[in-house]
Write an enzyme that holds these catalytic residues in place. Structure first.
Site, PDB file in Angstrom:
ATOM      1  N   THR A  76      42.144  51.787  32.992  1.00 50.50           N
ATOM      2  CA  THR A  76      40.734  51.347  32.705  1.00 50.50           C
ATOM      3  C   THR A  76      39.880  52.278  32.055  1.00 50.50           C
ATOM      4  O   THR A  76      39.114  51.598  31.277  1.00 50.50           O
ATOM      5  CB  THR A  76      40.297  51.065  34.266  1.00 50.50           C
ATOM      6  OG1 THR A  76      41.427  50.329  34.811  1.00 50.50           O
ATOM      7  CG2 THR A  76      39.058  50.235  34.229  1.00 50.50           C
ATOM      8  N   ASN A 136      44.416  43.479  39.028  1.00 47.77           N
ATOM      9  CA  ASN A 136      43.383  42.861  40.047  1.00 47.77           C
ATOM     10  C   ASN A 136      42.827  41.509  39.850  1.00 47.77           C
ATOM     11  O   ASN A 136      43.357  40.880  39.038  1.00 47.77           O
ATOM     12  CB  ASN A 136      42.094  44.048  39.896  1.00 47.77           C
ATOM     13  CG  ASN A 136      41.436  43.918  38.605  1.00 47.77           C
ATOM     14  OD1 ASN A 136      41.533  42.737  37.778  1.00 47.77           O
ATOM     15  ND2 ASN A 136      40.450  44.845  38.262  1.00 47.77           N
ATOM     16  N   GLY A 175      39.834  40.665  39.008  1.00 51.92           N
ATOM     17  CA  GLY A 175      38.820  40.366  38.106  1.00 51.92           C
ATOM     18  C   GLY A 175      37.153  40.419  38.008  1.00 51.92           C
ATOM     19  O   GLY A 175      36.742  40.258  37.018  1.00 51.92           O
ATOM     20  N   HIS A 210      39.922  50.546  45.855  1.00 47.73           N
ATOM     21  CA  HIS A 210      38.907  51.218  45.310  1.00 47.73           C
ATOM     22  C   HIS A 210      38.526  52.539  45.512  1.00 47.73           C
ATOM     23  O   HIS A 210      37.509  53.014  45.889  1.00 47.73           O
ATOM     24  CB  HIS A 210      37.569  50.505  45.576  1.00 47.73           C
ATOM     25  CG  HIS A 210      37.478  48.892  44.904  1.00 47.73           C
ATOM     26  ND1 HIS A 210      36.625  47.824  45.173  1.00 47.73           N
ATOM     27  CD2 HIS A 210      38.516  48.535  44.071  1.00 47.73           C
ATOM     28  CE1 HIS A 210      36.870  46.967  44.599  1.00 47.73           C
ATOM     29  NE2 HIS A 210      37.855  47.123  43.826  1.00 47.73           N
ATOM     30  N   ASN A 220      32.444  46.698  42.872  1.00 49.17           N
ATOM     31  CA  ASN A 220      33.901  46.825  42.054  1.00 49.17           C
ATOM     32  C   ASN A 220      33.630  47.657  41.080  1.00 49.17           C
ATOM     33  O   ASN A 220      33.042  47.557  40.058  1.00 49.17           O
ATOM     34  CB  ASN A 220      34.487  45.295  41.699  1.00 49.17           C
ATOM     35  CG  ASN A 220      34.420  44.359  42.847  1.00 49.17           C
ATOM     36  OD1 ASN A 220      33.368  43.873  43.312  1.00 49.17           O
ATOM     37  ND2 ASN A 220      35.641  43.838  43.262  1.00 49.17           N
ATOM     38  N   PRO A 221      34.749  48.607  41.008  1.00 48.64           N
ATOM     39  CA  PRO A 221      34.522  49.886  40.211  1.00 48.64           C
ATOM     40  C   PRO A 221      34.657  49.550  38.590  1.00 48.64           C
ATOM     41  O   PRO A 221      34.622  50.366  37.700  1.00 48.64           O
ATOM     42  CB  PRO A 221      35.182  51.010  40.780  1.00 48.64           C
ATOM     43  CG  PRO A 221      36.072  50.332  41.440  1.00 48.64           C
ATOM     44  CD  PRO A 221      35.784  49.090  41.992  1.00 48.64           C
TER      45      PRO A 221
END
Length: 548
Positions: A62, A136, A138, A487, A525-526
């Site tokens: 990410t 994940n 999204g 998370h 959400n990160p």
């Protein structure tokens, strides 16, 4: 709670994410995924045994994808990813396949790698080019103000916003808000979780529609697509490249990284070395980056000595201050058909967040036998969920090596969920709000006819406590229903392991840039903040180099 029950709850949550049978790209002829990046992606076995680069980025996830892309605009970059690519695992590119991707997680080469914390809570980590954004569900939402203020970093907020927009213009869409999500959004407002903030990427107290990395056709656009912005002549991406350790200088008074050793799928070792003024950047995630530091001899000296790992730099906080944001959810069965939906809305408070998802639960699964042993006949039906995530938990744990020599062995992790009494109090507060949400007027249509003309919900799993004054019952609910959104963060925290510029303190040419540096999870959400971080730090590194 026993481990089998925790596994059941975890997989129950996973089952809700998607509902369709696996779909192949061949069956979806209209699918036009932008995969220009594949022209500079190769298997690690094709790389030379020794080569020099300006920047070596460890972890093509990410953060690593936008970071490597940004650095490639003016310097040579090697991006090392231990997993495969979407070319090999095209199923990750479609939302409808997310369920199978998670259920097929294994310890070999699956895009989602399972692990269980020492607390007994099942979890997963990404193992594919694009990282967690490829497995994940999204939801895209920017960080909360608390994150910036308490991060230990002096942010250039103009550059932060530009970096978010750089991500958003490429891979983020406005989601389709389904029937259940619409109902939960209205219920949140009726329960006092206002105001209605409409559609926004920003983290704002109230209820909102967030962004999504799935488009309207259910196609995933993860961090891997940010590689399409790279200068192809300056970047190389090696997949199935497992970094064994960082190499440090041995003939200088100033300790500095000079490269990394990585192995390919055939076990051959390769050395990626730095050119002058170059840097090694660890973006291997909350588990991977602290693990690599420890294996490379950067960590608490007594601990490293006990494992017979030569200490390169005594760093007592490596692997410490690990935190996971636990979730405590409620699940009900609807009295009528409800369309499947992924996460599209969020209710935001200072202490907790609420989200919604709907989908079928296959009761012929192994998890159903544990959760629902008396169901007969075995059937599949839709389950509606409100997901309740704790914001900024104070409970923390640590990471230790499962092996002092094998980097493929997932580290041992303990998060110590709810060990701080404030976290349990927040969960009770949030669960009481969850009762208000479920009992709001808009939710009446989801009840079944009961006895004597009454209506009632059919809970799937544990029902919510009925007596709002019975805090003990709410505490029991919190402990029983505890699971995770995956998370987690910490282990290489800013101010303890890295400085405000993400340099490892006391070591030259080595940075850590990922969630392991965070002391709080950014917002609901990160993934949005992590992709922003990759772009942001890349630009700052280029600025530093130009001014040096």
């Amino acid at each position: 709670m026993q481990k089998p029950e925790l596994f059941a709850i975890f997989f129950f949550f996973i089952f809700l994410i998607v509902s369709q049978p696996r779909i192949s790209l061949a069956a979806d002829q209209s699918y036009q995924q932008d995969q220009d990046y594949l022209k500079f992606v190769r298997d690690a076995i094709e790389f030379p045994s020794r080569e020099f680069y300006d920047y070596i980025v460890v972890g093509g996830g990410t953060v690593g994808c936008p970071l490597a892309t940004t650095l490639s605009t003016s310097h040579s970059v090697l991006l090392l990813e231990r997993g495969s690519s979407p070319r090999e695992r095209p199923e990750v590119l479609l939302q409808a396949n997310t369920l199978n991707i998670l259920l097929e997680a294994d310890d070999k080469d699956s895009p989602a790698q399972p692990f269980t914390s020492e607390d007994g809570v099942p979890n997963v980590r990404g193992r594919i080019l694009g990282g967690g954004t490829m497995i994940n569900y999204g939801f895209y939402s920017r960080a909360d103000p608390y994150f910036y203020t308490n991060s230990g970093i002096e942010w250039d907020m103009k550059l932060v916003n530009e970096s978010y927009k750089w991500v958003e213009e490429t891979i983020v869409s406005k989601p389709i808000v389904g029937t259940w999500s619409s109902s939960v959004k209205e219920a949140l407002l009726q329960a006092g979780n206002g105001p209605d903030n409409g559609f926004t990427f920003d983290h704002i107290i109230g209820t909102k529609i967030g962004g999504s990395t799935f488009d309207g056709n259910g196609r995933r656009h993860g961090a891997v697509e940010l590689l399409n912005k790279a200068l192809s002549n300056n970047i190389q991406v090696a997949i199935h490249a497992t970094v064994e350790r960082v190499i440090f200088s041995s003939n200088s008074q100033a300790l500095s990284a000079v490269g990394v050793i990585y192995s390919d799928s055939k076990g051959k070792l390769h050395r990626a070395m730095l050119k002058p003024k170059g840097e090694v950047i660890l973006s291997a995630g909350t588990l991977g980056s602290p693990q690599l530091l420890l294996l490379s001899g950067v960590g608490p000296m007594p601990y490293l000595s006990s494992l017979k790992i030569p200490t390169v730099k005594h760093h007592p906080s490596v692997g410490q201050f690990l935190v996971d944001n636990p979730t405590f959810d409620v699940h009900i069965a609807p009295p009528f058909e409800v369309q499947d939906s992924t996460v599209a809305i969020a209710g935001i408070t200072e202490d907790y967040y609420k989200e919604a998802v709907s989908g079928p639960f296959p009761f012929n699964s192994p998890a159903s036998v544990i959760l629902f042993p008396n169901l007969s006949p075995l059937v599949n039906f839709t389950v509606l969920s409100v997901l309740h995530k704790l914001a900024r938990p104070l409970s923390s744990g640590s990471l230790s090596l499962a092996s002092s020599t094998n980097v493929t062995a997932t580290p041992k992790v303990r998060f110590n969920y709810l060990s701080n009494p404030t976290d349990l109090a927040k969960c009770v507060l949030g669960t009481k709000n969850l009762v208000k949400v479920i009992n709001s007027q808009v939710m009446e249509k989801y009840k079944f006819p009961g006895l004597n003309g009454t209506k009632e919900f059919k809970f799937v799993g544990a029902s919510l406590p009925k007596d709002k004054a019975d805090d003990a019952a709410f505490e029991t609910y919190c402990r029983k229903m505890l699971t995770t959104f995956c998370h987690y963060h910490g282990g290489s925290v800013v101010g303890k392991v890295v400085d405000p510029h993400f340099n490892v303190i006391g070591i030259g040419a080595l940075r850590v840039v990922d969630a392991s540096t965070f002391n709080s999870s950014p917002g609901t959400n990160p993934q949005a903040t992590l992709m922003m971080l990759g772009r942001y730090v890349g630009l700052r590194i280029l600025e530093e180099r130009e001014s040096s």
